[in-house]
Write an enzyme that holds these catalytic residues in place. Sequence first.
Site, short mmCIF file in Angstrom:
data_model
loop_
_atom_site.label_atom_id
_atom_site.label_comp_id
_atom_site.label_asym_id
_atom_site.label_seq_id
_atom_site.Cartn_x
_atom_site.Cartn_y
_atom_site.Cartn_z
N SER A 288 -88.41 94.32 108.72
CA SER A 288 -87.15 94.92 109.14
C SER A 288 -86.92 94.61 110.61
CB SER A 288 -87.20 96.44 108.93
OG SER A 288 -86.13 97.08 109.60
N ARG A 327 -56.02 64.83 82.15
CA ARG A 327 -56.73 65.01 83.42
C ARG A 327 -56.19 66.28 84.07
NH1 ARG A 327 -58.39 60.30 85.96
NH2 ARG A 327 -59.19 61.61 87.64
#
Length: 416
Positions: A288, A327
């Site tokens: 931490s 496409r």
Amino acid sequence: MYLGFRPISFKKARMSIFEGFLSTPEALEAFGERSFVDAMLRFEAALALAQAQAGLIPEAAARSIADTCKVDLFDVSRIARDSARAGSLAIPLVKALKDTVLLFNPDAVAYTHFGSTSQDVIDTATALVSRDVLALVTADGRKVLAALLDLAERHAATPMLARTLGQPASVISFGWKCAQWAAPVARSLQRLQATARHALAVQLGGAVGSQSQLRGKGPEVVARVAAALGLAAPDAPWQTQRDVWVALGCDVGLLVGSLGKIAGDLALMGQFEVGEAAEPHEAGRGGSSAMPHKRNPVAAMVALAAAHRAPQRVAALLAAMPQEHERALGAWQAELAEWPQLLQAAHGAVRALATALPGLQVHAGRMRANLDALRGELPREVADEWFDPALAEPCAGLARAQVARLRPLMESLQGE
């Protein structure tokens, strides 16, 4: 019209500062600029040689093209940068390839990228780099399975509280819990490999997916390219047929979800008030910035982060499936952007657990203490019916049987 926006590089578009610790260097590199451009060039080389073998282009031209498809010959960063204006990474790549071929063999320029289109080279390159990442996922997945099966055997009869709806419910064994974690991971990896055999395929359809420029030799060329690259040869171009490809993404998502389940349980078991398991401790792991006494479950954190991210990536793949005509405009491009993040998160999750599970600290004494503490607060008849430590014995048999079924499956999985 160019509006003066600063082009975003291909590499930066796929990785933020926060993604590095949620994935792995290998997965991030696989979709980096250099690796991806190299995969595109491998496709172009295989395509030219296959077309020459099929009699579509001269052998000398094919050899010149293939010899030019070396990533060291190209300004990869410029290709990536120019893709922002072009709307496709393939356009500046093919231009650079033709310009380079011109230097060595002007007669071969006309045959460069012959019968192909942008989506062909990008989809095939994506399949190539995805194969590499999935091999890593499988290799680390086998490590996760091996660790879980070892834990299941070692703690087959170790009693612990079973919890439903977040509350103590009865007694199981920790080994049975590990076997329960292992089974969906094994199924996910098995399913992933089965789908990958079909989804990791060559894409070659040409401008509209009809292979019209290949003069009836499209299937032969595809088969030769597939053999050269180690990919599947699909029945037909899959430019807007995305079902098999997206199914692979869904299988990746299922694996991540199963890993997230393990991570969530381990995080809850590791809470101070519970104290039944902990990730291995090493210098610099899980610290931490403000509280030196903390040991955060970072492997669980990475896997849980992936489990939070993967559903959105999979949903985006599914949302991109309705592609216009032959496409797509926007849908395919959106899919391209989501795909690397899904695979990168998946490998981050499986690598994190593959690193933590072999050294998992199992506090069997704390498991028994939690069980005994609860028994002491309950009426005798309730404690004996629902919280007798002997209830772990049937679970032990189930755990051992599950391990016996899963070990051959684990051995059948092929990793890196």
